[in-house]
Motif scaffolding. Structure first.
Motif, PDB file in Angstrom:
ATOM      1  N   LYS A 132       2.303   1.950  -3.505  1.00  0.00           N
ATOM      2  CA  LYS A 132       1.690   2.315  -4.498  1.00  0.00           C
ATOM      3  C   LYS A 132       0.814   3.664  -3.939  1.00  0.00           C
ATOM      4  CE  LYS A 132       2.578  -0.829  -7.641  1.00  0.00           C
ATOM      5  NZ  LYS A 132       3.153  -0.392  -8.920  1.00  0.00           N
ATOM      6  N   ASN A 133       1.180   4.233  -3.007  1.00  0.00           N
ATOM      7  CA  ASN A 133       0.627   5.457  -2.500  1.00  0.00           C
ATOM      8  C   ASN A 133       0.134   6.549  -3.420  1.00  0.00           C
ATOM      9  OD1 ASN A 133       2.459   7.474  -2.295  1.00  0.00           O
ATOM     10  ND2 ASN A 133       3.465   6.567  -0.726  1.00  0.00           N
ATOM     11  N   GLU A 134      -0.744   7.477  -2.928  1.00  0.00           N
ATOM     12  CA  GLU A 134      -1.391   8.530  -3.947  1.00  0.00           C
ATOM     13  C   GLU A 134      -0.152   9.416  -4.474  1.00  0.00           C
ATOM     14  OE1 GLU A 134      -4.241  12.210  -3.551  1.00  0.00           O
ATOM     15  OE2 GLU A 134      -4.498  10.441  -2.145  1.00  0.00           O
ATOM     16  N   GLU A 137       2.146  10.144 -12.935  1.00  0.00           N
ATOM     17  CA  GLU A 137       1.241  10.712 -13.733  1.00  0.00           C
ATOM     18  C   GLU A 137       2.180  12.023 -14.425  1.00  0.00           C
ATOM     19  OE1 GLU A 137      -2.712   9.693 -11.376  1.00  0.00           O
ATOM     20  OE2 GLU A 137      -2.370  11.932 -11.784  1.00  0.00           O
ATOM     21  N   LYS A 155       0.905  -1.210  -0.030  1.00  0.00           N
ATOM     22  CA  LYS A 155       0.026  -0.150  -0.004  1.00  0.00           C
ATOM     23  C   LYS A 155       0.721   1.225  -0.002  1.00  0.00           C
ATOM     24  CE  LYS A 155      -3.719   2.014   2.606  1.00  0.00           C
ATOM     25  NZ  LYS A 155      -4.334   2.145   4.072  1.00  0.00           N
ATOM     26  N   GLN A 190       1.639   7.410  -7.536  1.00  0.00           N
ATOM     27  CA  GLN A 190       1.045   7.548  -8.766  1.00  0.00           C
ATOM     28  C   GLN A 190       0.741   9.045  -9.381  1.00  0.00           C
ATOM     29  OE1 GLN A 190      -2.908   5.858  -7.840  1.00  0.00           O
ATOM     30  NE2 GLN A 190      -1.827   3.984  -6.663  1.00  0.00           N
ATOM     31  N   LYS A 191       0.863   9.973  -8.413  1.00  0.00           N
ATOM     32  CA  LYS A 191       0.876  11.439  -8.823  1.00  0.00           C
ATOM     33  C   LYS A 191       2.288  11.673  -9.738  1.00  0.00           C
ATOM     34  CE  LYS A 191      -1.335  14.481  -6.471  1.00  0.00           C
ATOM     35  NZ  LYS A 191      -1.629  15.574  -5.371  1.00  0.00           N
TER      36      LYS A 191
END
Ligand code: SF4
Ligand code: SF4
Length: 135
Positions: free
Chosen positions: A11-13, A20, A8, A16-17
């Protein structure tokens, strides 16, 4: 020292940001150190570029966002050109700064700068400030 890292967390937010914004996959890094050995300002950083990649692999994005390194980086692209894995490290550094700037952090108002100190500031600080504060 034993550090537990969960799926977790990796692969935290923020991870991912980062992907991106930068389009880079930090998991391609195998820690050869070429980026750090070629960086002209590495001596002024608190976390070396290859260490930034390792922290990102562990999901420790917040540690990177709070570092001096991302602001010391001059975007010279040396690291990006030296990476045998084709990782655009400079683009990652830019992405970290972008995350901070979007959160309203790390912004310098050039109108409030002490003129005597401006030569000691990393140029990227001024560039970021101008981007943020001018149309
Ligand atoms: S782009 Fe930044 S991190 Fe990469 S070599 Fe240049 S100053 Fe160092
Ligand atoms: S040069 Fe590329 S593969 Fe080597 S440590 Fe730096 S980012 Fe990782």
């Amino acid at each position: 020292m034993f550090t537990e890292i969960s799926r977790k967390e990796i692969k935290n937010e923020l991870v991912q940001k980062l992907h991106e914004i930068s389009g880079q996959d930090v998991f391609d890094c195998y820690q050869c150190g070429n980026c750090s050995s070629g960086c002209p300002v590495v001596d002024y950083m608190d976390i070396n570029p290859n260490q930034v990649l390792r922290l990102a692999q562990y999901g420790k994005i917040q540690d990177i966002l709070e570092s001096e390194t991302i602001w010391v980086c001059s975007t010279c692209l040396q690291c990006s050109s030296r990476c045998p894995k084709g990782i655009d490290v400079a683009k990652l550094m830019e992405a970290f700064r972008t995350i901070n700037l979007r959160a309203g952090l790390g912004i310098v108002d050039p109108r409030k700068l002490d003129v005597e100190n401006k030569d000691e500031l990393p140029p990227i600080l001024l560039v970021c400030a101008m981007r943020k504060l001018t149309g």
